[in-house]
Design a protein around this motif. Sequence first.
Motif, PDB file in Angstrom:
ATOM      1  N   ALA A   1     -36.587 -81.922  32.336  1.00 42.48           N
ATOM      2  CA  ALA A   1     -35.796 -82.101  33.555  1.00 42.48           C
ATOM      3  C   ALA A   1     -36.736 -82.379  34.724  1.00 42.48           C
ATOM      4  CB  ALA A   1     -34.962 -80.854  33.826  1.00 42.48           C
ATOM      5  N   TYR A   2     -36.185 -82.993  35.748  1.00 46.32           N
ATOM      6  CA  TYR A   2     -36.964 -83.382  36.929  1.00 46.32           C
ATOM      7  C   TYR A   2     -36.384 -82.726  38.174  1.00 46.32           C
ATOM      8  CZ  TYR A   2     -39.052 -86.240  40.581  1.00 46.32           C
ATOM      9  OH  TYR A   2     -39.737 -86.659  41.695  1.00 46.32           O
ATOM     10  N   LEU A   3     -37.255 -82.131  38.964  1.00 43.81           N
ATOM     11  CA  LEU A   3     -36.862 -81.558  40.246  1.00 43.81           C
ATOM     12  C   LEU A   3     -37.660 -82.243  41.347  1.00 43.81           C
ATOM     13  CD1 LEU A   3     -35.666 -79.612  42.296  1.00 43.81           C
ATOM     14  CD2 LEU A   3     -37.227 -77.859  41.472  1.00 43.81           C
ATOM     15  N   GLY A   4     -36.955 -82.939  42.215  1.00 45.74           N
ATOM     16  CA  GLY A   4     -37.581 -83.574  43.363  1.00 45.74           C
ATOM     17  C   GLY A   4     -37.466 -82.663  44.575  1.00 45.74           C
ATOM     18  N   ASN A   5     -38.560 -81.993  44.903  1.00 51.10           N
ATOM     19  CA  ASN A   5     -38.601 -81.131  46.081  1.00 51.10           C
ATOM     20  C   ASN A   5     -39.045 -82.005  47.251  1.00 51.10           C
ATOM     21  OD1 ASN A   5     -38.962 -79.222  48.051  1.00 51.10           O
ATOM     22  ND2 ASN A   5     -40.709 -78.236  47.074  1.00 51.10           N
ATOM     23  N   ALA A   6     -38.069 -82.565  47.940  1.00 49.19           N
ATOM     24  CA  ALA A   6     -38.365 -83.550  48.979  1.00 49.19           C
ATOM     25  C   ALA A   6     -37.811 -83.117  50.335  1.00 49.19           C
ATOM     26  CB  ALA A   6     -37.801 -84.902  48.557  1.00 49.19           C
ATOM     27  N   LEU A   7     -37.853 -81.827  50.596  1.00 51.68           N
ATOM     28  CA  LEU A   7     -37.321 -81.327  51.866  1.00 51.68           C
ATOM     29  C   LEU A   7     -38.071 -81.899  53.066  1.00 51.68           C
ATOM     30  CD1 LEU A   7     -36.584 -77.627  50.880  1.00 51.68           C
ATOM     31  CD2 LEU A   7     -34.912 -79.429  51.399  1.00 51.68           C
ATOM     32  N   LEU A   8     -39.341 -82.242  52.880  1.00 55.79           N
ATOM     33  CA  LEU A   8     -40.132 -82.810  53.974  1.00 55.79           C
ATOM     34  C   LEU A   8     -40.372 -84.312  53.794  1.00 55.79           C
ATOM     35  CD1 LEU A   8     -42.728 -79.922  54.449  1.00 55.79           C
ATOM     36  CD2 LEU A   8     -40.596 -80.330  55.707  1.00 55.79           C
TER      37      LEU A   8
ATOM     38  N   GLN B   1     -38.521 -97.766  38.990  1.00 52.80           N
ATOM     39  CA  GLN B   1     -39.238 -97.892  37.713  1.00 52.80           C
ATOM     40  C   GLN B   1     -39.473 -96.507  37.103  1.00 52.80           C
ATOM     41  OE1 GLN B   1     -43.185 -99.506  38.203  1.00 52.80           O
ATOM     42  NE2 GLN B   1     -43.737 -99.166  36.073  1.00 52.80           N
ATOM     43  N   ALA B   2     -39.892 -95.564  37.917  1.00 53.07           N
ATOM     44  CA  ALA B   2     -40.135 -94.198  37.434  1.00 53.07           C
ATOM     45  C   ALA B   2     -38.839 -93.554  36.957  1.00 53.07           C
ATOM     46  CB  ALA B   2     -40.765 -93.357  38.541  1.00 53.07           C
ATOM     47  N   TYR B   3     -37.768 -93.801  37.677  1.00 53.64           N
ATOM     48  CA  TYR B   3     -36.478 -93.205  37.325  1.00 53.64           C
ATOM     49  C   TYR B   3     -35.996 -93.719  35.974  1.00 53.64           C
ATOM     50  CZ  TYR B   3     -32.170 -90.771  38.351  1.00 53.64           C
ATOM     51  OH  TYR B   3     -31.125 -89.887  38.312  1.00 53.64           O
ATOM     52  N   THR B   4     -36.039 -95.026  35.782  1.00 52.51           N
ATOM     53  CA  THR B   4     -35.579 -95.582  34.504  1.00 52.51           C
ATOM     54  C   THR B   4     -36.501 -95.160  33.361  1.00 52.51           C
ATOM     55  OG1 THR B   4     -36.693 -97.687  34.964  1.00 52.51           O
ATOM     56  CG2 THR B   4     -34.364 -97.542  35.530  1.00 52.51           C
ATOM     57  N   MET B   5     -37.793 -95.090  33.622  1.00 51.33           N
ATOM     58  CA  MET B   5     -38.731 -94.630  32.602  1.00 51.33           C
ATOM     59  C   MET B   5     -38.408 -93.187  32.205  1.00 51.33           C
ATOM     60  SD  MET B   5     -42.860 -94.116  32.857  1.00 51.33           S
ATOM     61  CE  MET B   5     -42.635 -93.014  34.246  1.00 51.33           C
ATOM     62  N   SER B   6     -38.060 -92.375  33.176  1.00 48.01           N
ATOM     63  CA  SER B   6     -37.711 -90.981  32.900  1.00 48.01           C
ATOM     64  C   SER B   6     -36.483 -90.903  31.998  1.00 48.01           C
ATOM     65  CB  SER B   6     -37.449 -90.232  34.207  1.00 48.01           C
ATOM     66  OG  SER B   6     -38.622 -90.179  34.979  1.00 48.01           O
ATOM     67  N   LEU B   7     -35.469 -91.668  32.328  1.00 42.96           N
ATOM     68  CA  LEU B   7     -34.254 -91.668  31.511  1.00 42.96           C
ATOM     69  C   LEU B   7     -34.544 -92.128  30.085  1.00 42.96           C
ATOM     70  CD1 LEU B   7     -31.691 -93.152  34.069  1.00 42.96           C
ATOM     71  CD2 LEU B   7     -31.902 -90.757  33.328  1.00 42.96           C
ATOM     72  N   GLN B   8     -35.393 -93.115  29.956  1.00 39.51           N
ATOM     73  CA  GLN B   8     -35.741 -93.645  28.636  1.00 39.51           C
ATOM     74  C   GLN B   8     -36.603 -92.674  27.833  1.00 39.51           C
ATOM     75  OE1 GLN B   8     -37.657 -97.269  29.819  1.00 39.51           O
ATOM     76  NE2 GLN B   8     -35.728 -98.330  30.219  1.00 39.51           N
ATOM     77  N   ASN B   9     -37.194 -91.699  28.518  1.00 41.94           N
ATOM     78  CA  ASN B   9     -38.097 -90.756  27.854  1.00 41.94           C
ATOM     79  C   ASN B   9     -37.557 -89.331  27.860  1.00 41.94           C
ATOM     80  OD1 ASN B   9     -40.831 -92.082  26.984  1.00 41.94           O
ATOM     81  ND2 ASN B   9     -40.160 -93.116  28.856  1.00 41.94           N
ATOM     82  N   ASN B  10     -36.241 -89.220  27.674  1.00 44.33           N
ATOM     83  CA  ASN B  10     -35.570 -87.950  27.407  1.00 44.33           C
ATOM     84  C   ASN B  10     -35.484 -86.987  28.587  1.00 44.33           C
ATOM     85  OD1 ASN B  10     -33.960 -86.744  25.541  1.00 44.33           O
ATOM     86  ND2 ASN B  10     -35.611 -85.766  24.406  1.00 44.33           N
ATOM     87  N   CYS B  11     -35.443 -87.509  29.806  1.00 48.24           N
ATOM     88  CA  CYS B  11     -35.131 -86.660  30.953  1.00 48.24           C
ATOM     89  C   CYS B  11     -33.624 -86.420  30.893  1.00 48.24           C
ATOM     90  CB  CYS B  11     -35.510 -87.339  32.268  1.00 48.24           C
ATOM     91  SG  CYS B  11     -35.130 -86.325  33.716  1.00 48.24           S
ATOM     92  N   VAL B  12     -33.234 -85.168  30.687  1.00 45.58           N
ATOM     93  CA  VAL B  12     -31.818 -84.860  30.464  1.00 45.58           C
ATOM     94  C   VAL B  12     -31.125 -84.285  31.692  1.00 45.58           C
ATOM     95  CG1 VAL B  12     -32.148 -84.578  27.980  1.00 45.58           C
ATOM     96  CG2 VAL B  12     -32.348 -82.576  29.482  1.00 45.58           C
ATOM     97  N   ALA B  13     -31.887 -83.994  32.750  1.00 42.76           N
ATOM     98  CA  ALA B  13     -31.281 -83.447  33.964  1.00 42.76           C
ATOM     99  C   ALA B  13     -32.205 -83.698  35.146  1.00 42.76           C
ATOM    100  CB  ALA B  13     -31.029 -81.949  33.806  1.00 42.76           C
TER     101      ALA B  13
END
Length: 147
Positions: free
Chosen positions: A56-63, A77-89
């Motif tokens: 899973a991916y957590l984007g801590n982008a408060l700042l 590109q990073a987002y689609t790569m993540s989905l293709q590589n089993n990022c489930v949440a």
Amino acid sequence: MAPKFSFSTASGSYSFDVSGNIVICTLNGACCDLIAQRYVATLTKIIHSFQGEPWAYLGNALLHEAATPQAEAHLFQAYTMSLQNNCVADAYCLMSAVGIAQLKTIRHKAGLTLPLSERIFSSVPLAMEQLSKELVEHSEKKVRLVS
């Protein structure tokens, strides 16, 4: 938990931490092309370390403020790569209106239909709790399918 990977410029920075199968990226300031390129390269290394396991991916982008158009293309590109590589949440701690709009665009281009509002959290602990639940649910679902 010390940052596993980090990079900064005068305009912004990122750092990655990994907690179990949750990748936590803290993004601060503006995301320029150079930051985004390094971000993609770093995330690629981290993803490969999971060897196909769900994560899973957590984007801590408060700042975080926003990404340049060139950087936004790399983030897609990073987002689609993540989905293709089993990022489930995924989950985000993000307040910038521009950053939220950019993330909505990226998710839409990637074909995701779940409203972004359901993925934005007010704090990292709340986001971590949700991602942990989703990883467990994913594992349980996988076990039921195999049984």
